[in-house]
Design a protein around this motif. Structure first.
Motif, short mmCIF file in Angstrom:
data_model
loop_
_atom_site.label_atom_id
_atom_site.label_comp_id
_atom_site.label_asym_id
_atom_site.label_seq_id
_atom_site.Cartn_x
_atom_site.Cartn_y
_atom_site.Cartn_z
N GLU A 441 0.77 -1.20 -0.09
CA GLU A 441 0.01 0.00 0.07
C GLU A 441 0.89 1.13 0.07
N LEU A 442 0.87 2.04 -1.09
CA LEU A 442 1.82 3.07 -1.21
C LEU A 442 1.27 4.15 -0.35
N SER A 443 0.34 4.20 0.35
CA SER A 443 -0.10 5.36 1.15
C SER A 443 0.79 5.29 2.65
N THR A 444 1.34 4.15 2.83
CA THR A 444 1.97 3.73 4.07
C THR A 444 3.58 3.91 3.85
N LEU A 445 3.98 4.40 2.57
CA LEU A 445 5.37 4.52 2.37
C LEU A 445 5.44 5.86 1.83
N SER A 446 6.81 6.23 2.34
CA SER A 446 7.22 7.58 1.69
C SER A 446 7.93 7.33 0.41
N ARG A 447 8.62 6.27 0.38
CA ARG A 447 9.47 6.03 -0.96
C ARG A 447 9.49 4.50 -1.16
N TYR A 448 9.42 4.37 -2.43
CA TYR A 448 9.07 2.87 -2.81
C TYR A 448 9.99 2.61 -4.03
N LEU A 449 10.94 1.90 -4.13
CA LEU A 449 11.85 1.60 -5.52
C LEU A 449 11.66 0.01 -5.53
N ARG A 450 11.37 -0.27 -6.72
CA ARG A 450 11.58 -1.75 -7.34
C ARG A 450 12.80 -2.23 -7.79
N GLY A 451 13.48 -3.30 -7.30
CA GLY A 451 14.73 -3.63 -7.69
C GLY A 451 14.84 -4.83 -8.43
N CYS A 452 16.12 -5.07 -9.20
CA CYS A 452 16.32 -6.40 -9.73
C CYS A 452 17.83 -6.46 -10.31
N TYR A 453 18.21 -7.41 -10.59
CA TYR A 453 19.61 -7.40 -11.26
C TYR A 453 19.60 -8.13 -12.65
N LEU A 454 20.21 -7.59 -13.73
CA LEU A 454 20.34 -8.13 -14.82
C LEU A 454 22.02 -8.61 -15.50
N ASP A 455 21.60 -9.68 -16.03
CA ASP A 455 23.33 -9.94 -16.70
C ASP A 455 22.83 -9.92 -18.24
N SER A 456 24.24 -10.13 -18.53
CA SER A 456 24.37 -10.23 -20.12
C SER A 456 23.82 -9.14 -21.28
N ILE A 457 23.99 -8.23 -20.52
CA ILE A 457 23.46 -6.84 -21.24
C ILE A 457 24.12 -6.75 -22.34
N ASP A 458 25.48 -7.18 -22.39
CA ASP A 458 26.32 -6.85 -23.42
C ASP A 458 25.92 -7.64 -24.77
N ILE A 459 24.99 -8.64 -24.61
CA ILE A 459 24.94 -9.38 -25.96
C ILE A 459 23.95 -8.63 -26.67
N ARG A 460 23.30 -7.80 -26.37
CA ARG A 460 22.29 -6.93 -27.05
C ARG A 460 23.13 -5.98 -27.83
N LEU A 461 24.01 -5.46 -27.26
CA LEU A 461 24.92 -4.46 -27.93
C LEU A 461 25.72 -5.28 -28.87
N ARG A 462 26.07 -6.14 -28.87
CA ARG A 462 27.05 -7.04 -29.79
C ARG A 462 26.04 -7.27 -31.08
N ARG A 463 24.55 -7.41 -30.80
CA ARG A 463 23.72 -7.79 -31.84
C ARG A 463 23.89 -6.60 -32.70
N PHE A 464 23.66 -5.39 -31.87
CA PHE A 464 23.61 -4.16 -32.75
C PHE A 464 24.94 -3.83 -33.67
N ASN A 465 26.13 -4.37 -33.38
CA ASN A 465 27.21 -4.60 -33.91
C ASN A 465 27.18 -5.41 -35.13
N ARG A 466 26.46 -6.57 -35.02
CA ARG A 466 26.34 -7.32 -36.06
C ARG A 466 25.29 -6.87 -37.26
#
Length: 725
Positions: A441-466
């Motif tokens: 319930e956002l009304s009970t919070l002053s600040r809320y961030l949703r977090g996660c971790y990502l791997d292998s982002i470089d593969i998309r940029l290499r696809r652009f290189n291709r």
């Protein structure tokens, strides 16, 4: 050293020989350096002799690993169906069937190839361009697009990093790497620009991301893979109105859910496989405190190495324990805080004073040096020139390289839910978040961030290189070809020049239909929107007096004015963009003075000629004549004074598209040019103006240059010139 197997002539341009010679295309006055390829007498491989008397020996097994034989490789994935080591018989010997019998150059499917024939009867075909590119740079690898039998040299390297606080980047602000969700999702060029910023600066922000978790996850999957950690696939960072209960297990760490400052740290250094990129999406933001902070600790470590190599080495060679433990987990790894490769080059950084355990040293002096080195590094990464402080707005997504940047947060003055007449920090035009998000319930919070971790982002940029099919930067890979007799005779009568992907005529009236198809195809490939934009940007950079990457400096680029012509173009384009002009007007503003140091009195025609096929006639007319309209602001102040109203000769009314003095002018072009000069051109000499960066215009320029030439004049006689587009 070299052996030769004679073969009959296949055709005029296709000859077989055990010795292959490749010549550079160089100015006629210079001798032609050569690259020669020959079979080693043992048959175990080939020798490639490069310029400057360098040789590279390529083993038969190495060459086999490049095969595209469908019986020996799965073509879609490129996975080999054999082990090349099976052909080796001893530490210095190779089985007979693995030896190379013959090599020759050939031309297949409009591609120059090196054909290798083995004694077991097998044959491999390698792109000479890809092979020689790889010899020059091991990170340029032959790559096959799906459904294509042709290889292209594709760089596996990432963009060059720019370190905060360095001479190259004295200071970093998050606006340099800020993008917008709608653009990133709708444009491949915008997605590429976002990923490039992430690798260059170590971080990026995307504004306006969706609150809906499923839709947001789809967005993340366009450029990376979600990585599950000890917090799960997703984690939440929030500041609550009330203290956390024992049952509440939704936080990453207790300090992150308070109003306390979060000091700089790396997330999860205790993981054996480190977390690559952290992503934080702002769902609700507090009106007070809680600014995000990032520090380029990687760049700080490089500076530490330059200034104090002894203390850099201490941190690089001393392994510490990183450990996280709770009722259910005990995660542990041992690594140095500064991780280097075998040559001592920095690769990754790890720092967390909350979960690190220092080693036991042999003596107190060694211990003291370690702690001093750690404190010295802290001073470097807390240096304000290496720190960026900013406040996320609702629906902003922050992503950063967890093994380059440290992250933290300033303290809150208090923890407040924002319910008492306080407004949460929202991006302009953003929609309010729903009352309940992720079960909170956002009304009970002053600040809320949703977090996660990502791997292998470089593969998309290499696809652009291709996909970008960028031309090879290798001088060797782009050379012309000769096939000749043995190496000793390569400059003699037996050497016969041969050039592939080249037409047969030496006079244009002798060309054939096949010749013109080849030329047209090659021109079309060489003049894509991306390549035209790249070349135009290269010309623009020549007008910059301070650009770190302009390779062709032009003297006196400021010309007594407070900004150089490069900055003047950026300002003009920025003003047009911010005023909502069409992209063709923005790009016209960027390039309008491109020819000023080549043909000053006629420089408008230079830009007009460049852009005329791609922009409307009104815009190209403005470019062609804008220098006359600009004289309105200064000509009467010259010595001797000139007529400031020369532009009046182009004024209407029009009759049959011409002014009263017979000058042809497209409809409304006069007023448009007056307006362009008044609003954008004559105002853009301000050294304190905050211009957009050149890279922010890249996608717009590509779109303009990708238009069909002369789209505005279907029967234009130049429409089919060269490329037949």
């Amino acid at each position: 050293m070299f052996s030769r197997v004679s073969r009959p002539v296949l055709q005029q341009l296709h000859r077989r020989s055990t010795n292959v010679v490749r010549r550079f295309a160089v100015p006629a006055a210079a001798p032609s350096p050569e690259v020669s390829i020959a079979i080693d007498p043992s048959g175990r491989g080939i020798e490639v002799r490069l310029p400057e008397e360098k040789s590279v020996f390529l083993h038969s097994c190495w060459l086999m690993e490049k095969t595209r034989d469908p019986n020996r490789v799965q073509l879609e994935s490129g996975e080999r169906l054999f082990d090349s080591a099976e052909y080796v018989s001893s530490p210095s010997g190779i089985k007979e069937e693995g030896k190379i019998r013959n090599i020759f150059l050939d031309h297949r499917d409009n591609e120059e190839v090196l054909v290798l024939q083995y004694k077991n009867g097998l044959e491999d075909i390698l792109s000479t361009e890809c092979l020689l590119n790889e010899l020059e740079n091991k990170y340029i690898q032959a790559t096959y697009s799906p459904g294509s039998s042709k290889a292209a040299p594709v760089s596996l390297s990432m963009p060059t990093k720019r370190y905060w606080g360095s001479d190259d980047l004295p200071a970093f602000t998050i606006d340099k790497a800020t993008h917008h969700y709608d653009e990133v999702m709708s444009s491949e060029m915008a997605l590429k620009a976002f990923l490039e910023d992430l690798f260059v600066y170590g971080t990026a922000v995307v504004k306006g991301t969706p609150t809906d978790k499923e839709e947001y996850a789809k967005f993340l999957h366009t450029f990376g893979f979600l990585r599950e950690s000890n917090w799960g696939e997703w984690f939440m960072v929030m500041s609550k109105e009330k203290p956390k209960t024992e049952e509440d297990t939704s936080s990453v760490a207790s300090v992150a859910n308070t109003n306390l400052e979060v000091p700089f740290h790396t997330d999860g250094p205790y993981n054996r496989n480190p977390l690559q990129h952290q992503v934080l999406q702002c769902i609700k933001q507090s009106p007070i405190g809680g600014e995000s902070q990032l520090s380029d600790a990687f760049g700080a470590a490089i500076a530490l190495k330059e200034d104090h190599p002894e203390y850099f080495d201490i941190l690089a060679k001393t392994k510490v324990f990183f450990r996280y433990t709770d009722a259910n987990l005990d995660v542990f790894s041992e690594r140095s805080m500064l991780q280097t490769d075998e040559k001592g080059n920095l690769e990754n950084i790890f720092f967390s004073n909350r979960v690190d355990i220092s080693p036991i040293f042999e003596n107190l002096d060694e211990a003291n040096k370690f702690y001093y080195a750690k404190q010295l590094w802290r001073e470097y990464f807390y240096d304000p020139k290496r720190v960026a402080t900013f406040k996320l707005e609702e629906n902003d997504m922050l992503i950063f390289d967890n093994m380059r940047l440290l992250h933290g947060r300033t303290a809150f003055d208090e923890v407040d839910t924002g319910a008492d007449d306080q407004e949460c920090v929202k991006a302009e035009g953003s929609e309010s978040a729903p009352a309940v998000v992720d079960g909170m319930e956002l009304s009970t919070l002053s600040r809320y961030l949703r977090g996660c971790y990502l791997d292998s982002i470089d593969i998309r940029l290499r696809r652009f290189n291709r996909l970008s099919s960028q031309p090879s930067t290798s001088k060797i890979g782009r050379a012309t070809v000769s096939v000749g007799s043995p190496l000793a005779d390569i400059n003699g009568a037996g050497s016969q020049k041969r050039a592939f992907s080249t037409s047969s005529f030496i006079r244009l009236d002798e060309c054939t239909e096949d010749d013109m198809k080849l030329v047209s195809d090659l021109y079309s490939n060489a003049t894509t929107g991306e390549k035209l934009a790249d070349r135009s940007f290269a010309l623009l950079k020549m007008l910059c007096s301070v650009s770190p990457d302009h390779h062709f400096p032009v003297e006196d680029t400021n010309l007594g004015i407070q900004v150089d012509l490069f900055e003047h173009g950026l300002q003009t384009a920025t003003r047009a963009f911010k005023n909502g002009e069409d992209e063709e007007v923005v790009i016209a503003g960027l390039f309008h003075d491109l020819g000023e140091l080549l043909s000053p009195s006629n420089h408008g025609e230079f830009a007009a000629s460049l852009l005329r096929p791609f922009v409307s006639p009104k815009v190209s007319w403005m470019l062609e004549h804008h220098e006359v309209f600009q004289m309105y602001y200064y000509n009467h102040k010259m010595s001797p004074p000139g007529d400031r109203n020369l532009r009046e000769m182009y004024k209407g009314p029009l009759k049959d598209g011409c002014t009263s003095n017979g000058i042809q002018i497209p409809e409304s072009s006069y007023d448009f040019t007056v307006d362009f000069c008044e609003r954008y051109d004559q105002t853009s000499f301000d050294p304190n103006y905050s211009s957009m960066e050149l890279k922010e215009f890249e996608a717009m320029a590509v779109r303009v240059f990708s238009r069909k030439p002369y789209w505005h004049t279907p029967n234009h006689p130049k429409k089919g010139a060269v490329t037949r587009s």
